[in-house]
Design a protein around this motif. Structure first.
Motif, PDB file in Angstrom:
ATOM      1  N   ARG A 148      -2.895  -8.482   1.768  1.00  0.00           N
ATOM      2  CA  ARG A 148      -1.541  -7.603   1.406  1.00  0.00           C
ATOM      3  C   ARG A 148      -1.887  -7.080   2.816  1.00  0.00           C
ATOM      4  NH1 ARG A 148       1.810  -6.493  -3.236  1.00  0.00           N
ATOM      5  NH2 ARG A 148       2.481  -4.339  -2.281  1.00  0.00           N
ATOM      6  N   ARG A 149      -2.561  -5.898   2.743  1.00  0.00           N
ATOM      7  CA  ARG A 149      -2.450  -5.230   4.082  1.00  0.00           C
ATOM      8  C   ARG A 149      -1.107  -6.061   5.600  1.00  0.00           C
ATOM      9  NH1 ARG A 149      -7.866  -2.118   3.511  1.00  0.00           N
ATOM     10  NH2 ARG A 149      -7.417  -1.216   1.279  1.00  0.00           N
ATOM     11  N   GLN A 180       2.363  -6.283  -7.576  1.00  0.00           N
ATOM     12  CA  GLN A 180       3.716  -6.398  -7.226  1.00  0.00           C
ATOM     13  C   GLN A 180       4.369  -6.740  -5.711  1.00  0.00           C
ATOM     14  OE1 GLN A 180       5.484  -1.977  -6.794  1.00  0.00           O
ATOM     15  NE2 GLN A 180       5.957  -2.288  -9.523  1.00  0.00           N
ATOM     16  N   CYS A 181       5.679  -7.311  -6.183  1.00  0.00           N
ATOM     17  CA  CYS A 181       5.759  -7.630  -4.850  1.00  0.00           C
ATOM     18  C   CYS A 181       5.937  -6.464  -3.638  1.00  0.00           C
ATOM     19  CB  CYS A 181       7.653  -7.560  -5.200  1.00  0.00           C
ATOM     20  SG  CYS A 181       8.135  -8.352  -3.757  1.00  0.00           S
ATOM     21  N   ILE A 224      -1.175  -0.288  -2.196  1.00  0.00           N
ATOM     22  CA  ILE A 224      -1.691  -1.790  -2.013  1.00  0.00           C
ATOM     23  C   ILE A 224       0.108  -1.222  -1.132  1.00  0.00           C
ATOM     24  CG2 ILE A 224      -2.100  -3.008  -4.305  1.00  0.00           C
ATOM     25  CD1 ILE A 224       1.325  -2.802  -4.688  1.00  0.00           C
ATOM     26  N   GLY A 225       0.501  -0.645  -0.804  1.00  0.00           N
ATOM     27  CA  GLY A 225       1.805  -0.375   0.350  1.00  0.00           C
ATOM     28  C   GLY A 225       2.787  -1.040  -0.253  1.00  0.00           C
ATOM     29  N   VAL A 255       7.383   6.304  -1.181  1.00  0.00           N
ATOM     30  CA  VAL A 255       8.050   7.250   0.227  1.00  0.00           C
ATOM     31  C   VAL A 255       8.973   6.702  -0.550  1.00  0.00           C
ATOM     32  CG1 VAL A 255       8.702   6.715   2.403  1.00  0.00           C
ATOM     33  CG2 VAL A 255       6.349   6.102   1.308  1.00  0.00           C
ATOM     34  N   SER A 306       2.023  -5.902   4.026  1.00  0.00           N
ATOM     35  CA  SER A 306       3.165  -4.534   3.212  1.00  0.00           C
ATOM     36  C   SER A 306       3.192  -3.793   4.693  1.00  0.00           C
ATOM     37  CB  SER A 306       1.689  -3.552   2.929  1.00  0.00           C
ATOM     38  OG  SER A 306       1.341  -4.573   1.456  1.00  0.00           O
ATOM     39  N   ARG A 307       2.029  -4.567   6.065  1.00  0.00           N
ATOM     40  CA  ARG A 307       2.823  -3.456   7.312  1.00  0.00           C
ATOM     41  C   ARG A 307       3.775  -4.114   8.079  1.00  0.00           C
ATOM     42  NH1 ARG A 307       0.166  -6.133  13.086  1.00  0.00           N
ATOM     43  NH2 ARG A 307       0.574  -3.952  14.090  1.00  0.00           N
ATOM     44  N   GLN A 347       3.403   6.705   4.834  1.00  0.00           N
ATOM     45  CA  GLN A 347       2.561   5.305   5.049  1.00  0.00           C
ATOM     46  C   GLN A 347       3.073   4.600   6.529  1.00  0.00           C
ATOM     47  OE1 GLN A 347       6.569   2.146   3.509  1.00  0.00           O
ATOM     48  NE2 GLN A 347       4.486   1.543   2.853  1.00  0.00           N
ATOM     49  N   GLN A 382       9.572  -5.698  -1.621  1.00  0.00           N
ATOM     50  CA  GLN A 382      10.758  -5.000  -2.988  1.00  0.00           C
ATOM     51  C   GLN A 382      11.346  -4.021  -2.367  1.00  0.00           C
ATOM     52  OE1 GLN A 382       8.900  -2.203  -6.024  1.00  0.00           O
ATOM     53  NE2 GLN A 382       7.381  -2.769  -4.815  1.00  0.00           N
ATOM     54  N   GLN A 383      11.058  -3.455  -1.275  1.00  0.00           N
ATOM     55  CA  GLN A 383      12.615  -2.504  -0.557  1.00  0.00           C
ATOM     56  C   GLN A 383      12.889  -2.741   0.470  1.00  0.00           C
ATOM     57  OE1 GLN A 383      11.575  -0.075  -1.521  1.00  0.00           O
ATOM     58  NE2 GLN A 383       9.321   0.062  -2.322  1.00  0.00           N
ATOM     59  N   GLU A 442       1.150   3.439   9.620  1.00  0.00           N
ATOM     60  CA  GLU A 442       1.908   2.164  10.628  1.00  0.00           C
ATOM     61  C   GLU A 442       1.230   0.636  10.635  1.00  0.00           C
ATOM     62  OE1 GLU A 442       4.368   2.562  13.490  1.00  0.00           O
ATOM     63  OE2 GLU A 442       5.488   4.350  12.669  1.00  0.00           O
ATOM     64  N   ASP A 443      -0.093   0.875  10.354  1.00  0.00           N
ATOM     65  CA  ASP A 443      -1.088  -0.331  10.412  1.00  0.00           C
ATOM     66  C   ASP A 443      -1.294  -1.389   9.339  1.00  0.00           C
ATOM     67  OD1 ASP A 443      -1.622   0.168  13.017  1.00  0.00           O
ATOM     68  OD2 ASP A 443      -3.204   1.488  12.342  1.00  0.00           O
ATOM     69  N   ASP A 444      -1.013  -0.350   8.152  1.00  0.00           N
ATOM     70  CA  ASP A 444      -0.890  -1.027   6.561  1.00  0.00           C
ATOM     71  C   ASP A 444      -0.090  -1.139   5.488  1.00  0.00           C
ATOM     72  OD1 ASP A 444      -2.452   0.300   5.920  1.00  0.00           O
ATOM     73  OD2 ASP A 444      -4.453  -0.237   6.390  1.00  0.00           O
ATOM     74  N   GLY A 445       0.879  -0.784   6.219  1.00  0.00           N
ATOM     75  CA  GLY A 445       1.621  -0.341   4.812  1.00  0.00           C
ATOM     76  C   GLY A 445       1.238   1.463   3.860  1.00  0.00           C
ATOM     77  N   THR A 490       6.896  -2.514   5.283  1.00  0.00           N
ATOM     78  CA  THR A 490       7.421  -0.741   4.678  1.00  0.00           C
ATOM     79  C   THR A 490       8.555  -0.505   4.807  1.00  0.00           C
ATOM     80  OG1 THR A 490       6.995  -0.138   7.312  1.00  0.00           O
ATOM     81  CG2 THR A 490       4.925   0.021   6.173  1.00  0.00           C
ATOM     82  N   VAL A 491       8.715   1.167   4.030  1.00  0.00           N
ATOM     83  CA  VAL A 491       9.471   1.513   3.894  1.00  0.00           C
ATOM     84  C   VAL A 491      10.419   1.706   5.164  1.00  0.00           C
ATOM     85  CG1 VAL A 491      11.547   3.660   3.442  1.00  0.00           C
ATOM     86  CG2 VAL A 491       9.144   2.518   1.542  1.00  0.00           C
ATOM     87  N   LYS A 492      10.391   2.163   6.364  1.00  0.00           N
ATOM     88  CA  LYS A 492      10.255   1.950   7.468  1.00  0.00           C
ATOM     89  C   LYS A 492      10.570   1.331   8.640  1.00  0.00           C
ATOM     90  CE  LYS A 492       8.836   4.865  12.002  1.00  0.00           C
ATOM     91  NZ  LYS A 492       7.936   5.352  12.411  1.00  0.00           N
ATOM     92  N   PRO A 525       1.945   1.758  -8.597  1.00  0.00           N
ATOM     93  CA  PRO A 525       1.944   0.194  -8.736  1.00  0.00           C
ATOM     94  C   PRO A 525       0.721   0.295  -8.901  1.00  0.00           C
ATOM     95  CG  PRO A 525       2.145  -1.069  -7.229  1.00  0.00           C
ATOM     96  CD  PRO A 525       3.382   0.673  -7.050  1.00  0.00           C
TER      97      PRO A 525
END
Lengths: 63, 398
Positions: free
Chosen positions: B96-97, B346-347, A11-12, A17, B100-101, A26, B350-351, A28-31, B104-106, A56
């Motif tokens: 979600r994706r 999950q959130c 779920i990204g 990480v 999430s994109r 991750q 969060q990052q 970069e397109d969808d985490g 990301t952490v980056k 999770p």
């Protein structure tokens, strides 16, 4: 140790990480998770164990 | 014994409701009574909470018969609105994706320097205005508001509109039409901006531009779905982080020895932030589920159609996992708390929340070493009747 991931179910959230940035990254397109190092050294055992523990979606495992 | 009414009350503002500790000891599930006279189960132990949040037999959909709600206004909102956290399967993965994109952490790390600059500026502005002033509006809510509006690509001048409607969307002690109207206002606002970007996306480097150009234009998500993602991100970026920054500051002020530990050892900032998340757990009412079949949780049988609240704050204070759980201890090293929930919902942000908190607590008490409350602690009004815990105002001086 050998690491396996199930990218389909990821779920990204980025927690792997956060704790083991040399092993996971991750997409970069969808985490979603990408394995940077499928066979990390035992020095990273604690970080990998934590990544498995806090993932999770439960998509990381080790052999 | 008659079931306690839900939401539960607290005797100490900075600790979870008292009944949860007793519930954890008494059995895997506790029975509570809701606003409409129906009953529901609370899941209170850490292991059961994590297992329940992974259990596919527990549905997150408000369409499920028996789905329990916190209040009349919440019932009206979840019936009328679409929440990303209520979606399942392919629909959930698709939405979600897209989120999430962006988180990301980056991408979050790329914002860190900007966040530092904003924090410095907000503190300078506070100093220029002089004490006493409200920490929530001048800092704790202003920071996440500035960050999320810039990331989305909307003018910060509209921040009062976002803040007010985000607050009303999660308020429980309001007439049922209020959260719905707040949501419609937000939806209308983002719909207009997205329509304009669908016609001409321009070359902006922001989330709304990418939603229009990369996701709506390609047919990956609909206009309506993009609108929902936009107000979900604006809401989540305001209420939760804003209240965490406020309550984290309060925890440090109320535990000066912990504040000193953190100030003397910057390597403790990250663990202090995780500890604030664990100890506070602003999603005070838990995650809502309905059993879709007869089953057991922690060994206790429940029936199809039973309503369940999965108590994140109780799991985060389970002494089986966190010894002396009510003690705020910035040296704890566990990052396995469920403050951001657990499982597929999950959130997503969060990052970003972590990064904003880390940057704030790295400098706040360095720049304002005498930061303290301008009123007695007992006079603070905590939001017991809201999905997200916190205070509306925090008068401070320094």
């Amino acid at each position: 140790m050998l690491i396996r991931i199930n990218k389909d179910k990821c779920i990204g959230a980025g927690n792997c990480v956060m704790v083991a940035p040399t092993v996971f990254t991750q997409d970069e397109d969808d985490g979603r998770v990408i394995l940077l190092d499928p066979n990390p050294s035992e020095d990273l055992a604690a970080e990998v164990a934590e990544a498995i523990e806090i993932c999770p979606a439960k998509v990381i495992s080790r052999e | 014994m008659t079931a306690l009414s839900y939401p539960l009350s607290r005797s100490a503002a900075l600790s979870p409701p008292d009944a949860l500790a007793r519930f954890r000891l008494e059995g895997p599930l506790a029975r509570v009574r809701l606003w409409n006279g129906t009953g529901a189960w609370l899941v209170t132990r850490y292991a059961d909470v994590r297992a329940a949040l992974l259990d596919k037999r527990l549905s997150e959909s408000p369409k499920e018969p028996g789905y329990p709600t916190f209040s009349e206004s919440r019932e009206a909102l979840v019936s009328a609105d679409t929440f990303v956290t209520h979606t399942q399967g392919d629909e959930h993965s698709r939405l979600r994706r897209v989120m999430s994109r962006e988180l990301t952490v980056k991408r979050v790390e790329a914002q860190r320097e900007k966040v530092r600059v904003i924090i410095d500026r907000l503190i300078d502005e506070m100093v220029a205005k002089g004490p006493p002033l409200d920490f929530v509006s001048h800092f704790a809510l202003a920071l996440p508001s500035l960050v999320i509006t810039e990331m989305l690509g909307v003018p910060y001048e509209d921040h009062e509109f976002f803040e007010e409607n985000s607050r009303l969307r999660v308020a429980l002690d309001v007439p049922p039409d209020v959260p719905i109207r707040a949501t419609e206002e937000l939806a209308e606002y983002f719909s207009k901006i997205l329509r304009a970007k669908e016609t001409d996306p321009g070359d902006g480097d922001d989330i709304l531009t990418r939603l229009a150009r990369d996701h709506i234009a390609t047919g990956a998500i609909s206009h309506r779905e993009a609108v929902i993602l936009a107000y979900t991100m604006v809401q989540a970026g305001h209420e939760t982080t804003g209240n965490m920054l406020t309550l984290g500051t309060l925890l440090l002020l109320r535990n000066p020895e912990q504040l000193n530990l953190m100030l003397n050892d910057p390597s403790l900032i990250k663990t202090a932030v995780e500890e604030m998340l664990r100890h506070t757990t602003v999603l005070q009412l838990g995650m809502v589920r309905t059993a879709t079949e007869d089953m057991e949780i922690g060994g206790q049988p429940i029936r199809k159609g039973d309503g369940i609240f999965i108590m994140l704050n109780s799991a985060n204070h389970d002494p089986e996992i966190y010894p002396n759980p009510d003690q705020f201890d910035v040296t704890r090293t566990e990052r396995n708390h469920v403050a951001f929930s657990y499982g597929i919902h999950q959130c997503a942000g969060q990052q970003l929340a972590r990064m904003e908190m880390q940057e704030v607590f790295a400098v706040l008490f360095k720049k304002l070493p005498n930061l303290r409350l301008a009123v007695p602690f007992e006079e603070l009004k905590f939001k017991h009747q809201a999905v997200v815990y916190g205070v509306d105002t925090l008068p401070v001086t320094w």
